[in-house]
Design an enzyme around this catalytic site. Structure first.
Site, PDB file in Angstrom:
ATOM      1  CG  ASP A 395      -1.721   1.271   1.306  1.00 28.78           C
ATOM      2  OD1 ASP A 395      -2.629   1.421   0.488  1.00 28.78           O
ATOM      3  OD2 ASP A 395      -1.436   2.120   2.180  1.00 28.78           O
ATOM      4  CB  THR A 397      -0.025   6.429   1.984  1.00 27.60           C
ATOM      5  OG1 THR A 397      -0.498   7.007   0.771  1.00 27.60           O
ATOM      6  CG2 THR A 397       0.222   7.521   3.007  1.00 27.60           C
ATOM      7  CG  ASP A 597       0.521   2.626   7.044  1.00 22.84           C
ATOM      8  OD1 ASP A 597      -0.348   2.565   6.147  1.00 22.84           O
ATOM      9  OD2 ASP A 597       1.243   3.626   7.232  1.00 22.84           O
TER      10      ASP A 597
END
Length: 718
Positions: A395, A397, A597
């Site tokens: 992912d 970011t 995250d």
């Protein structure tokens, strides 16, 4: 039971425990519970050491006592009392195979008795020989009755045969070296367990509490029964209580094992450790403090320390299958040669011992080395999973990018100022633990902009935030959320938005009362180590690197220009799209790991072959992942991969060394080698292989050294 207001006093009782001795910062307690074979000492010790203010716990099984060091404060002692008085059911092993740990003194005594007894006359020598081996013999008989022919049965048979023939030194040697092998395994496990327990200490937590009608952030230690705690999407519920207001989808998998989220309404009870997936709850606190933290940590200990890897399970099964082979060879040798000595020699060569023990020793040592290097593995299965991976999905970011998002421009709409747009966004985002939210709040504080009081906040996962400020409806989020879901007109600012996206910037839309207040442009640069890390991962055998993001196409492609190692890019995704892409990769024959995250990463983390969470990940992501990176350095991902590759390589090496060395010894045994020499060679080989497994797997991990370790030459191990 001790009054919770008192300091420890000798003679008083705390549940199953009695205070035997007490100093200002140290207390010794005795309990018959400690001697219970089903009582998991490691588990219980970890629970006590996780209490704030407790700096050391030592348990003496033979003395049935517990020695505990703490800071001497009354509040800490009260927490200790509460923990001792209510021993959780998870502290008991249901399998019934728990054993007392073998100590170094046990091994030394067995070795000394074996050597010294050789100087004694026959009756004393026989008595000492049988006494020394009786524990192994009894265990072998019990195993045969309850589980059939297993390793313990072979050990007992070999020792009994040696004793029956008066070969007391041989019997003592086998008994001593079996104890030494158990001791080495125990030492390796204790070392890795000690590190994991240290990593499991809970961080200082803060929670949002309603005070005088306004939500304020306070340390969790200041929360008392009766307080109203507010938990939004992605947040871990830190207390036990009853929902007073709101509805939410709550993930309780870490508690119940049930992966389907539960819909929670007012009046429903919630448990510490649950995670809010979507929605918002106001909870009346019933229990806080050490007991709720202990429950969460206890569940993690159960997952991390009790789980076995696929390799360990296969090794144990193979070890059991090899036992009848050795027994059969011994029987055939006796029938063929009528030489009891040769048969006894064959029986002392146990292939299964090193095969069974080397795997858990290597796995524990590998977890220990990984933990020291900044990688927390939630159980041995994570090592197997990381070894199998051939595709890594990121992912964008906070993983390949720094996550240190900065506000670059604020473009106010008609009738709004920059200050007003930033104040509205920061006021709404202050309650949301997300990199974008933190960036907006940080910029507002840098400009000394006071944040308006918020009466209500609703989080819409992967879309944005809805809040009420001074009675006005505020929306902050993506273009999809503001324009498409909420119907706010944004077309008049699209030219500006497109220009910013082509520069690689992400955009946050802010609306008030259905009108676009402005845009906030943010930049999140690629991590400086990202390129080197992706190269290292491909060098380790990763064939495909995929990046997923909800960002606009232009913003996402700016990252690919910086990181040409990326093989596939998916942009403008919804949360459910990420898990769908993981499933598709699996169908195509890939074995994917997912690195994320955020709250919206949890489905993908669970769907992937192995989920990996960044250090500052949301609570829901940390719960869903099997691997936690502890340092803000992407090189730890390379370390995780290296730990898996190296540990599995060491297990293969020890297996080859075991078969090779023991085959050679077996050949010599059939040729007439004495049982004493066969036992010594076999046990020395086993100890050598275990020692190699422990030392090789626990060597410090360096992200630049991804090559598998060289196999030891057989003559060195033997």
């Amino acid at each position: 039971m001790i009054s919770p207001q008192a300091f420890p006093t000798p003679g008083t009782r705390v549940g199953h425990f009695r205070v035997a001795h007490a100093l200002s910062r140290r207390v010794r307690l005795k309990s018959a519970l400690i001697g219970d074979p089903a009582f998991d000492i490691v588990y219980f010790q970890a629970l006590l050491e996780a209490l704030p203010g407790v700096f050391g716990v030592r348990i003496n099984v033979r003395g049935a006592c517990l020695i505990l060091g703490y800071d001497g404060r009354r509040e800490t002692w009260e927490k200790i009392v509460q923990s001792l008085a209510e021993v959780p059911g998870e502290a008991f092993v249901l399998t019934g195979d728990a054993e007392a740990a073998v100590t170094g003194s046990d091994v030394a005594v067995k070795a000394l008795v074996t050597i010294v007894s050789q100087a004694f006359p026959w009756p004393a020598k026989a008595l000492l020989g049988w006494s020394l081996a009786m524990g192994v013999i009894i265990k072998g008989v019990e195993t045969f009755v309850t589980r059939g022919i297993k390793v313990e049965t072979l050990d007992a048979t070999a020792i009994t045969l040696a004793l029956a023939r008066g070969k007391y030194f041989t019997a003592g040697s086998i008994t001593t070296l079996l104890a030494l092998g158990q001791y080495l395994e125990g030492q390796s496990e204790q070392r890795s367990t000690a590190l994991l327990k240290g990593l499991m200490r809970p961080p200082v937590e803060t929670v949002w509490v309603v005070r005088d009608g306004v939500e304020v952030q306070v340390p969790v230690a200041q929360v008392a029964a009766g307080d109203l705690v507010v938990c939004g999407a992605g947040e871990l519920i830190p207390i036990d209580g009853v929902v007073a207001e709101g509805e939410a989808s709550v993930n309780q998998s870490s508690i119940s094992g049930e992966s389907v989220p539960v819909h929670i309404r007012p009046g429903d009870a919630v448990i510490s450790g649950s995670v809010v997936e979507e929605g918002r709850l106001t909870i009346t606190v019933e229990r806080v403090g050490s007991e709720t933290s202990m429950a969460r940590i206890g569940r993690f200990i159960d997952q991390s320390l009790r789980g076995k890897s696929k390799t360990q399970t296969k090794s144990a099964a193979l070890a059991d299958k090899l036992v009848p082979v050795t027994l059969g060879l011994g029987g055939l040798m006796l029938l063929a040669t009528r030489d009891v000595n040769r048969a006894a020699s064959v029986l002392t060569v146990d292939f299964s011992c090193a095969v069974k023990l080397a795997s858990p020793v290597a796995v524990r040592s590998g977890m220990y080395a990984a933990g020291q290097a900044g990688v927390l593995l939630k159980g041995a299965c994570a090592l197997d999973a990381l070894q199998d991976v051939d595709t890594i999905v990121f992912d964008k970011t906070g993983t390949l990018t720094t996550g240190q998002i900065t506000v670059t421009e604020i473009i106010p709409g008609e009738g709004f100022s920059e200050t007003e747009v930033l104040a509205l966004a920061a006021g709404a985002e202050e309650h949301y633990d997300h990199p974008v939210a933190r960036a907006v709040v940080r910029e507002a504080k840098r400009r000394d902009i006071p944040l308006p009081p918020i009466s209500r906040v609703d989080f819409i996962v992967a879309h944005g935030v809805a809040a009420s400020i001074d009675g006005k409806h505020i929306l902050v989020g993506s273009h999809h959320f503001i324009a498409e879901d909420e119907g706010v007109a944004c077309t008049h600012m699209e030219d500006t938005a497109s220009k910013l996206r082509r520069q690689g910037k992400s955009l946050l839309y802010v609306a008030r009362q259905g009108k676009l207040a402005g845009l906030i442009a943010l930049r999140d640069d690629a991590r400086p180590e990202a390129s080197a890390v992706l190269e290292a991962l491909k060098a380790s055998g990763i064939r495909k690197i995929v990046v997923l993001t909800g960002d606009h196409k232009d913003t996402a492609q700016a990252l690919v220009r910086q990181l040409p190692q990326i093989d596939d890019l998916h942009y403008e995704l919804k949360p459910e799209d990420k898990a769908a892409i993981i499933k598709r990769l699996k169908r195509e024959g890939h074995t994917p790991a997912f690195v994320g995250d955020g709250v919206n990463d949890a489905p993908a983390l669970v769907t992937a072959h192995v989920g990996i969470c960044m250090p500052r990940g949301a609570d829901l992501a940390r719960e869903a992942a099997q691997v936690l990176l502890l340092h803000e350095d992407l090189h730890t991902l390379v370390v995780a991969r290296q730990a898996a590759i190296r540990t599995n390589a060491i297990i293969r090496q020890t297996f080859g060394a075991t078969i090779g060395c023991n085959s050679l010894i077996m050949l010599l045994a059939t040729a007439g080698m004495s049982p004493v020499l066969a036992a010594l060679l076999h046990n020395a080989t086993t100890v050598g292989i275990l020692g190699y497994a422990a030392m090789a797997a626990s060597r410090p991990l360096a992200p630049t050294a991804l090559a598998a370790p060289q196999a030891p030459r057989r003559e060195e191990v033997c």
